[in-house]
Write a protein that holds these residues in place. Structure first.
Motif: not given
Length: 297
Positions: A105-130
């Motif tokens: 929230k202190r940034n103007d843009a957030v990029l999420l996802g490149p090079g992230m490989m642990d599918k279950e962890a990525v899904a949970a992290l993405t859900t939390g952030m969105v």
């Protein structure tokens, strides 16, 4: 509804990027948080973060796995690099979502996802952030895309401040349909997702289609086969994030990024050959192409 508009240099000159005045500091040029990488693919964070700076963003933070953070900090000395707790598979632990939203929230843009490989962890992290991220534009790429079908409501609440950059396979996974169905009508597929999820979609391919939440569409078909190389998508996502951090509207940033990425590949194809240039080599071409398209002063 109209068909797509072709992306050309003339089109971009009619939608110029925000230009900072000569007296602004780096923060005024926009700040980007890149959440990316894994133990297996740490370089994706480097490519995406450097691309954001090459697009003109003033400040860069990279959040990645703790075991590779020091190395990444040395490789990208321009960035603040945050090491996060890791999963046993070498990904970012989903519990990091709260911390990342606070930083985001202190940034103007957030990029999420490149090079992230642990599918279950990525899904949970993405859900939390969105669900929790408020304020900045959010660019979502790669493995972080495939869980978005469960997040329609929070994405719609963001009212067009989300940009996704899938290729056909990722789009097929998102919609749980066959890749052939996506490739049969990529424009219709991109338009469906953009309008249903209220976000900007850049559906990558030999012809890349961009659609905004209102269904307005553009296409770029002037790239080359050399762009189909490891890391190329990471650089595109980083350019999108850098441009939107500078103040470009989400659709405008995406249109410009797709053009800059494609033209960088064309320049390298002429100087290096049609295949064999590297994604990291695209980065140095971006500022010059932007300068050529900037309004005369």
């Amino acid at each position: 509804m109209t068909e797509a508009t072709k992306i050309t240099a003339e089109l971009l000159r009619g939608m110029p990027l925000p230009e900072p005045s000569g007296s602004v500091d780096k923060k005024a040029r926009g700040s980007v948080l890149v959440v990316a990488g894994s133990v297996e693919v740490p370089g994706a964070a480097l490519l995406a973060g450097t691309a954001a700076l090459r697009a003109g963003a003033g400040k860069l933070q990279i959040a990645t796995c703790s075991s590779v953070a020091l190395h990444l900090g040395l490789a990208v000395p321009e960035a603040l690099v945050l090491g996060l707790p890791e999963t046993p598979s070498g990904g970012i632990r989903p519990e990091s979502a709260d911390l990342l939203c606070e930083r985001g929230k202190r940034n103007d843009a957030v990029l999420l996802g490149p090079g992230m490989m642990d599918k279950e962890a990525v899904a949970a992290l993405t859900t939390g952030m969105v669900n929790s991220l408020e304020g900045p534009a959010l660019v979502i790429d790669a493995e972080a895309l495939v869980c978005l079908d469960t997040l329609r409501e929070p994405l719609c609440r963001r009212e067009g401040r989300t940009i996704i950059t899938p290729h056909a396979g990722e789009m097929a996974s998102l919609l749980e349909i066959g890749r052939d169905a996506v490739e049969a009508d990529p424009l219709a597929t991109a338009r469906r997702v953009a309008t249903e999820f209220s976000m900007v979609v850049a559906l990558k391919g030999g012809c890349t289609h961009i659609v905004d939440p209102d269904g307005n569409a553009w296409f770029y078909e002037s790239g080359n086969v050399g762009l189909a190389t490891s890391g190329s998508g990471d650089t595109l996502a980083g350019v999108v994030a850098g441009l939107v951090a500078r103040g470009a509207e989400p659709a405008q940033a995406t249109i410009w990024a797709v053009y800059l990425h494609g033209q960088a590949g064309n320049r390298l194809a002429r100087s290096r050959g049609p295949m064999g240039f590297l994604a990291r080599e695209l980065l140095a071409e971006i500022p010059g192409i932007m300068a050529e398209l900037a309004p005369a002063r």
